[in-house]
Design a protein around this motif. Sequence first.
Motif, PDB file in Angstrom:
ATOM      1  N   TRP A 184       0.844  -1.188   0.000  1.00  0.00           N
ATOM      2  CA  TRP A 184       0.000   0.000   0.000  1.00  0.00           C
ATOM      3  C   TRP A 184       0.879   1.237   0.000  1.00  0.00           C
ATOM      4  CZ3 TRP A 184      -5.107   0.255  -0.803  1.00  0.00           C
ATOM      5  CH2 TRP A 184      -5.867  -0.895  -0.589  1.00  0.00           C
ATOM      6  N   PHE A 185       0.542   2.181  -0.849  1.00  0.00           N
ATOM      7  CA  PHE A 185       1.230   3.453  -0.949  1.00  0.00           C
ATOM      8  C   PHE A 185       0.200   4.564  -0.865  1.00  0.00           C
ATOM      9  CE2 PHE A 185       3.890   0.289  -2.775  1.00  0.00           C
ATOM     10  CZ  PHE A 185       5.203   0.697  -2.579  1.00  0.00           C
ATOM     11  N   ARG A 186       0.667   5.762  -0.578  1.00  0.00           N
ATOM     12  CA  ARG A 186      -0.249   6.888  -0.515  1.00  0.00           C
ATOM     13  C   ARG A 186       0.419   8.138  -1.058  1.00  0.00           C
ATOM     14  NH1 ARG A 186      -0.617   7.645   6.089  1.00  0.00           N
ATOM     15  NH2 ARG A 186       1.488   8.524   6.405  1.00  0.00           N
TER      16      ARG A 186
ATOM     17  N   GLU B 295       5.143  13.783  -2.634  1.00  0.00           N
ATOM     18  CA  GLU B 295       5.611  12.578  -3.288  1.00  0.00           C
ATOM     19  C   GLU B 295       4.873  11.359  -2.752  1.00  0.00           C
ATOM     20  OE1 GLU B 295      10.241  13.954  -4.137  1.00  0.00           O
ATOM     21  OE2 GLU B 295       9.803  12.411  -2.652  1.00  0.00           O
ATOM     22  N   ARG B 296       4.814  10.332  -3.574  1.00  0.00           N
ATOM     23  CA  ARG B 296       4.224   9.078  -3.143  1.00  0.00           C
ATOM     24  C   ARG B 296       5.117   8.430  -2.093  1.00  0.00           C
ATOM     25  NH1 ARG B 296       3.813   5.016  -7.840  1.00  0.00           N
ATOM     26  NH2 ARG B 296       6.034   4.770  -7.324  1.00  0.00           N
ATOM     27  N   GLU B 297       4.515   7.879  -1.051  1.00  0.00           N
ATOM     28  CA  GLU B 297       5.276   7.229  -0.013  1.00  0.00           C
ATOM     29  C   GLU B 297       4.725   5.835   0.269  1.00  0.00           C
ATOM     30  OE1 GLU B 297       5.047   8.744   3.959  1.00  0.00           O
ATOM     31  OE2 GLU B 297       2.994   9.485   3.700  1.00  0.00           O
ATOM     32  N   GLY B 298       5.618   4.940   0.606  1.00  0.00           N
ATOM     33  CA  GLY B 298       5.212   3.599   0.955  1.00  0.00           C
ATOM     34  C   GLY B 298       4.585   3.565   2.336  1.00  0.00           C
ATOM     35  N   VAL B 299       3.580   2.733   2.502  1.00  0.00           N
ATOM     36  CA  VAL B 299       2.877   2.597   3.767  1.00  0.00           C
ATOM     37  C   VAL B 299       3.143   1.236   4.393  1.00  0.00           C
ATOM     38  CG1 VAL B 299       0.622   2.538   4.889  1.00  0.00           C
ATOM     39  CG2 VAL B 299       1.081   4.218   3.088  1.00  0.00           C
ATOM     40  N   ALA B 300       2.884   0.179   3.635  1.00  0.00           N
ATOM     41  CA  ALA B 300       3.049  -1.174   4.152  1.00  0.00           C
ATOM     42  C   ALA B 300       3.204  -2.156   3.005  1.00  0.00           C
ATOM     43  CB  ALA B 300       1.858  -1.574   5.022  1.00  0.00           C
ATOM     44  N   THR B 301       3.905  -3.251   3.254  1.00  0.00           N
ATOM     45  CA  THR B 301       4.064  -4.311   2.270  1.00  0.00           C
ATOM     46  C   THR B 301       3.828  -5.656   2.937  1.00  0.00           C
ATOM     47  OG1 THR B 301       6.460  -4.398   2.657  1.00  0.00           O
ATOM     48  CG2 THR B 301       5.682  -3.064   0.796  1.00  0.00           C
ATOM     49  N   ILE B 302       3.483  -6.631   2.121  1.00  0.00           N
ATOM     50  CA  ILE B 302       3.297  -7.988   2.616  1.00  0.00           C
ATOM     51  C   ILE B 302       3.815  -8.976   1.582  1.00  0.00           C
ATOM     52  CG2 ILE B 302       0.905  -8.037   1.761  1.00  0.00           C
ATOM     53  CD1 ILE B 302       0.293  -9.918   4.167  1.00  0.00           C
TER      54      ILE B 302
ATOM     55  N   ILE C  53      13.142  -8.489  -0.363  1.00  0.00           N
ATOM     56  CA  ILE C  53      12.994  -7.560  -1.478  1.00  0.00           C
ATOM     57  C   ILE C  53      11.607  -6.908  -1.475  1.00  0.00           C
ATOM     58  CG2 ILE C  53      13.121  -7.323  -3.993  1.00  0.00           C
ATOM     59  CD1 ILE C  53      14.971  -9.733  -4.037  1.00  0.00           C
ATOM     60  N   CYS C  54      10.675  -7.525  -0.818  1.00  0.00           N
ATOM     61  CA  CYS C  54       9.317  -7.002  -0.740  1.00  0.00           C
ATOM     62  C   CYS C  54       9.263  -5.903   0.317  1.00  0.00           C
ATOM     63  CB  CYS C  54       8.343  -8.138  -0.404  1.00  0.00           C
ATOM     64  SG  CYS C  54       6.603  -7.663  -0.445  1.00  0.00           S
ATOM     65  N   ASN C  55       9.483  -4.681  -0.124  1.00  0.00           N
ATOM     66  CA  ASN C  55       9.510  -3.555   0.794  1.00  0.00           C
ATOM     67  C   ASN C  55       8.996  -2.305   0.092  1.00  0.00           C
ATOM     68  OD1 ASN C  55      11.841  -2.203  -0.542  1.00  0.00           O
ATOM     69  ND2 ASN C  55      12.955  -3.993   0.223  1.00  0.00           N
ATOM     70  N   ASN C  56       8.919  -1.210   0.829  1.00  0.00           N
ATOM     71  CA  ASN C  56       8.353   0.031   0.296  1.00  0.00           C
ATOM     72  C   ASN C  56       9.169   0.657  -0.822  1.00  0.00           C
ATOM     73  OD1 ASN C  56       6.153  -0.020   2.036  1.00  0.00           O
ATOM     74  ND2 ASN C  56       7.168   1.220   3.594  1.00  0.00           N
ATOM     75  N   TYR C  57      10.398   0.214  -0.997  1.00  0.00           N
ATOM     76  CA  TYR C  57      11.277   0.782  -2.016  1.00  0.00           C
ATOM     77  C   TYR C  57      11.336  -0.051  -3.289  1.00  0.00           C
ATOM     78  CZ  TYR C  57      12.673   3.493   2.012  1.00  0.00           C
ATOM     79  OH  TYR C  57      12.663   4.302   3.124  1.00  0.00           O
ATOM     80  N   HIS C  58      10.628  -1.160  -3.309  1.00  0.00           N
ATOM     81  CA  HIS C  58      10.613  -1.987  -4.492  1.00  0.00           C
ATOM     82  C   HIS C  58       9.819  -1.310  -5.611  1.00  0.00           C
ATOM     83  CE1 HIS C  58      10.673  -5.576  -6.940  1.00  0.00           C
ATOM     84  NE2 HIS C  58       9.369  -5.469  -7.098  1.00  0.00           N
TER      85      HIS C  58
END
Length: 126
Positions: free
Chosen positions: A36-38, A44-51, A106-111
């Motif tokens: 999820w990003f917002r 700028e778009r920012e990462g919120v959470a990853t799974i 690798i599954c993170n907000n920067y991917h």
Amino acid sequence: QVRLAESGGDSVQTGGSLTLSCTASGYTYSTNCMGWFRQAPGKEREGVATIYLPSSSTGYSDSVKGRFTISQDKVVNTVYLQMNGLKPEDTAMYYCAADRVLESVICNNYHPFHSWGHGTQVTVSS
């Protein structure tokens, strides 16, 4: 190939809760990482959470840690974002993203996710 549909956005007051849903369709067999990003207007778009789907390993941005929870329902290819204790600074368009990664780390907000939904609006008022 992978279509993402977000829902659940709404207008709430400070301290309220919302649950966002992201349902994936199409070639979902190749997806093992979702997030999820917002993005707020002018920011700028920012990462919120990853799974990471195979193990449900999760990651959160510092700004939402302890307040938001990302989870999945594998049988219906849906990822959720439970948001509690909402603040005005959480106001943004929330986007769902999906991709395939080699390993969980690798599954993170920067991917650089390849598939994106169209977004659902969350507005938190004082």
